[in-house]
Design a protein around this motif. Structure first.
Motif, mmCIF file in Angstrom:
data_model
loop_
_atom_site.group_PDB
_atom_site.id
_atom_site.type_symbol
_atom_site.label_atom_id
_atom_site.label_comp_id
_atom_site.label_asym_id
_atom_site.label_seq_id
_atom_site.Cartn_x
_atom_site.Cartn_y
_atom_site.Cartn_z
ATOM 1 N N GLY A 61 10.056 7.838 -6.299
ATOM 2 C CA GLY A 61 9.794 9.119 -5.874
ATOM 3 C C GLY A 61 8.494 8.915 -4.901
ATOM 4 O O GLY A 61 7.812 9.862 -4.700
ATOM 5 N N LEU A 62 8.464 7.764 -4.175
ATOM 6 C CA LEU A 62 7.366 7.285 -3.199
ATOM 7 C C LEU A 62 7.827 7.661 -1.903
ATOM 8 O O LEU A 62 9.021 7.768 -1.557
ATOM 9 C CB LEU A 62 6.897 6.057 -3.516
ATOM 10 C CG LEU A 62 6.558 5.659 -4.821
ATOM 11 C CD1 LEU A 62 6.073 4.189 -4.880
ATOM 12 C CD2 LEU A 62 5.266 6.709 -5.295
ATOM 13 N N THR A 63 6.862 7.852 -0.746
ATOM 14 C CA THR A 63 7.190 8.335 0.422
ATOM 15 C C THR A 63 7.330 6.990 1.415
ATOM 16 O O THR A 63 6.353 6.232 1.190
ATOM 17 C CB THR A 63 5.859 9.140 1.111
ATOM 18 O OG1 THR A 63 5.543 10.068 0.006
ATOM 19 C CG2 THR A 63 6.097 9.617 2.432
ATOM 20 N N PRO A 64 8.292 7.043 2.067
ATOM 21 C CA PRO A 64 8.749 5.810 2.944
ATOM 22 C C PRO A 64 7.533 5.793 3.997
ATOM 23 O O PRO A 64 7.235 7.055 4.389
ATOM 24 C CB PRO A 64 10.119 6.015 3.483
ATOM 25 C CG PRO A 64 10.606 7.139 2.488
ATOM 26 C CD PRO A 64 9.724 7.738 2.066
ATOM 27 N N PRO A 65 7.234 4.687 4.381
ATOM 28 C CA PRO A 65 6.219 4.549 5.564
ATOM 29 C C PRO A 65 6.266 5.299 6.692
ATOM 30 O O PRO A 65 5.553 5.887 7.393
ATOM 31 C CB PRO A 65 5.775 2.986 5.765
ATOM 32 C CG PRO A 65 7.274 2.349 5.331
ATOM 33 C CD PRO A 65 7.588 3.294 4.244
ATOM 34 N N ARG A 66 7.625 5.213 7.311
ATOM 35 C CA ARG A 66 7.918 5.725 8.408
ATOM 36 C C ARG A 66 7.694 7.447 8.406
ATOM 37 O O ARG A 66 7.196 7.862 9.610
ATOM 38 C CB ARG A 66 9.388 5.870 8.745
ATOM 39 C CG ARG A 66 10.022 6.261 10.254
ATOM 40 C CD ARG A 66 11.297 5.841 10.462
ATOM 41 N NE ARG A 66 11.383 4.183 10.647
ATOM 42 C CZ ARG A 66 11.088 3.464 11.349
ATOM 43 N NH1 ARG A 66 10.684 4.070 12.719
ATOM 44 N NH2 ARG A 66 11.197 2.325 11.546
ATOM 45 N N GLN A 67 7.678 8.162 7.268
ATOM 46 C CA GLN A 67 7.449 9.330 7.084
ATOM 47 C C GLN A 67 6.007 9.714 7.600
ATOM 48 O O GLN A 67 5.489 10.669 7.980
ATOM 49 C CB GLN A 67 7.873 10.240 5.834
ATOM 50 C CG GLN A 67 9.097 9.845 5.773
ATOM 51 C CD GLN A 67 9.480 10.690 4.421
ATOM 52 O OE1 GLN A 67 8.956 11.485 3.916
ATOM 53 N NE2 GLN A 67 10.935 10.178 3.904
ATOM 54 N N GLY A 94 -4.513 3.029 -4.326
ATOM 55 C CA GLY A 94 -3.133 2.955 -3.834
ATOM 56 C C GLY A 94 -2.649 1.633 -3.325
ATOM 57 O O GLY A 94 -1.760 1.461 -2.278
ATOM 58 N N ARG A 95 -3.368 0.345 -3.868
ATOM 59 C CA ARG A 95 -2.845 -0.886 -3.299
ATOM 60 C C ARG A 95 -2.704 -1.753 -4.254
ATOM 61 O O ARG A 95 -3.418 -1.688 -5.475
ATOM 62 C CB ARG A 95 -4.156 -1.301 -2.440
ATOM 63 C CG ARG A 95 -4.028 -2.573 -2.031
ATOM 64 C CD ARG A 95 -5.225 -2.953 -0.994
ATOM 65 N NE ARG A 95 -5.208 -4.566 -0.927
ATOM 66 C CZ ARG A 95 -6.008 -5.113 0.186
ATOM 67 N NH1 ARG A 95 -6.499 -4.377 1.094
ATOM 68 N NH2 ARG A 95 -5.933 -6.465 0.153
ATOM 69 N N LEU A 96 -1.593 -2.552 -4.166
ATOM 70 C CA LEU A 96 -1.521 -3.673 -5.046
ATOM 71 C C LEU A 96 -1.552 -5.081 -4.746
ATOM 72 O O LEU A 96 -0.687 -5.302 -3.443
ATOM 73 C CB LEU A 96 -0.261 -3.201 -5.830
ATOM 74 C CG LEU A 96 0.326 -4.368 -7.053
ATOM 75 C CD1 LEU A 96 -0.568 -4.137 -8.433
ATOM 76 C CD2 LEU A 96 1.993 -4.268 -7.125
ATOM 77 N N ARG A 144 0.742 -1.273 0.129
ATOM 78 C CA ARG A 144 0.077 -0.131 -0.219
ATOM 79 C C ARG A 144 0.776 1.153 0.072
ATOM 80 O O ARG A 144 1.856 1.249 0.798
ATOM 81 C CB ARG A 144 -0.897 -0.017 1.189
ATOM 82 C CG ARG A 144 -1.856 -1.211 1.430
ATOM 83 C CD ARG A 144 -2.633 -1.218 2.667
ATOM 84 N NE ARG A 144 -3.194 -2.599 2.666
ATOM 85 C CZ ARG A 144 -4.620 -2.665 3.125
ATOM 86 N NH1 ARG A 144 -5.302 -1.793 3.485
ATOM 87 N NH2 ARG A 144 -4.926 -4.055 3.367
ATOM 88 N N LEU A 145 0.419 2.375 -0.879
ATOM 89 C CA LEU A 145 1.264 3.471 -0.824
ATOM 90 C C LEU A 145 0.827 4.216 0.193
ATOM 91 O O LEU A 145 -0.055 4.230 0.956
ATOM 92 C CB LEU A 145 0.845 4.158 -2.147
ATOM 93 C CG LEU A 145 1.024 3.381 -3.677
ATOM 94 C CD1 LEU A 145 0.948 4.217 -4.696
ATOM 95 C CD2 LEU A 145 2.562 2.997 -3.631
ATOM 96 N N HIS A 146 1.688 5.338 0.430
ATOM 97 C CA HIS A 146 1.629 6.464 1.403
ATOM 98 C C HIS A 146 0.360 7.236 0.806
ATOM 99 O O HIS A 146 0.334 7.503 -0.385
ATOM 100 C CB HIS A 146 2.657 7.206 1.563
ATOM 101 C CG HIS A 146 2.668 8.262 2.512
ATOM 102 N ND1 HIS A 146 1.952 9.375 2.427
ATOM 103 C CD2 HIS A 146 2.905 8.402 3.809
ATOM 104 C CE1 HIS A 146 1.917 10.086 3.470
ATOM 105 N NE2 HIS A 146 2.693 9.508 4.358
ATOM 106 N N PRO A 147 -0.698 7.673 1.842
ATOM 107 C CA PRO A 147 -1.665 8.572 1.303
ATOM 108 C C PRO A 147 -1.331 9.754 0.627
ATOM 109 O O PRO A 147 -2.219 10.049 -0.459
ATOM 110 C CB PRO A 147 -2.585 8.901 2.618
ATOM 111 C CG PRO A 147 -2.115 7.948 3.692
ATOM 112 C CD PRO A 147 -0.693 7.449 3.170
ATOM 113 N N GLY A 148 -0.180 10.287 0.675
ATOM 114 C CA GLY A 148 0.116 11.630 -0.017
ATOM 115 C C GLY A 148 0.988 11.278 -1.414
ATOM 116 O O GLY A 148 1.351 12.024 -1.950
#
Length: 305
Positions: free
Chosen positions: A172-178, A134-136, A89-93
């Motif tokens: 260029g995606l957002t790491p989950p910890r952020q 946002g999900r694969l 799952r991708l970060h919401p942003g």
């Protein structure tokens, strides 16, 4: 991008339904925008346009076919739950990805999971489904075309997590910890006064920040996909099943002891999750439900496609 590995199942209907977010149907067709990638062998024996007319029930039947055609292969744990399922799952942003980007991500994760090896014409049947924002989802039948059982990497969860970090950097995606750690400086846990043993005066925001950080730490420890307790439990379960197969009398006895240890580790995971959920001002999460050790299940016979 957060990967999650689901419990294996004896057929693809439930897993595909979860990937779609709705029940599998023999009326609803899945387009190339939904099934963004699949095993290469599918193209060898189907016309170019036939897949466009397949329903979700047809796709589930195609994934299940090796279990009907090969009734005897079983895993090293001697069970027939051959349907493997994982999602990321991708970060919401994060931005919306194109179909080609989802397809590339699917192939990279499939190679990492051991369900796809380029040039292997006898590998697993697998598909990648992008049906929810946002999900694969990756679904695979671990019974290969040659009738053997596909062996996946021993440190699968760690391997998938590492590949997700590389994908985030490449796309260029957002790491989950952020997105999971509070976006403010770390706040210390309130100190106790010597006289009363009660916390010293701190603002409500400081208290919320402290409990949120502690709860996040406990959630990470109890995480079923990447937490250290789950990793240790997996190693113990693997050793238990290997000992159970030894012919010597001490093998099954030692295996049984390891099964009990694995169950206790699973209980520890649940206790950690429950403790984290009980902390004030934290997001409630369901406790892990993956069973520590399950008995083999038989696969019902289904007609061939």
């Amino acid at each position: 991008m957060i990967p999650r590995i689901h419990q294996r199942s004896p057929d693809a209907v439930e897993a595909l339904g979860e990937a779609l977010g709705r029940p599998v149907s023999d009326q609803e067709g899945l387009t190339a925008y939904t099934v963004v990638a699949h095993w290469p062998g599918l193209d060898y024996y189907t016309p170019d346009d036939e897949q466009e007319r397949w329903t979700s029930a047809d796709w589930a039947e195609l994934l299940d076919a090796p279990m009907r055609d090969r009734p005897f292969p079983s895993s090293t744990r001697e069970d027939r739950r051959a349907i493997w399922h994982a999602d990321v799952r991708l970060h919401p942003g994060d931005r919306d990805l194109t179909g080609a980007e989802w397809s590339e991500i699917a192939h990279r994760l499939a190679r990492t999971a051991g369900i796809h090896t380029p040039g292997d014409h006898h590998g697993c049947r697998w598909i990648a489904v992008q049906a929810q924002p946002g999900r694969l989802d990756l679904l695979a039948n671990l019974i290969r075309a040659d009738g053997t059982w596909e062996g996946q990497p021993h440190n699968l969860a760690k391997a998938l997590m590492s590949e997700c970090r590389r994908i985030e950097a490449d796309f260029g995606l957002t790491p989950p910890r952020q997105g999971r750690v509070p976006q403010r400086p770390a706040q210390p846990v309130p100190a106790l006064t010597k006289a009363t043993g009660h916390p010293t005066a701190h603002s409500a925001e400081e208290l919320v920040g402290a409990t949120a950080q502690l709860a996040e730490l406990l959630h990470q420890l109890a995480d079923e996909a990447t937490g250290p307790v789950a990793t240790v439990r997996g190693l113990v379960e693997h050793a238990a099943y290997r000992l159970d197969r030894l012919p010597h009398t001490y093998g099954p006895a030692a295996g049984h002891q390891l099964e009990l240890i694995a169950r206790r580790l699973h209980s520890i995971q649940q206790d950690l999750e429950a403790t984290a959920a009980a902390l004030p001002s934290t997001t409630r999460r369901p406790a892990p439900t993956t069973p520590a050790i399950t008995s083999p299940q038989a696969t019902p016979a289904r007609p061939s496609r």
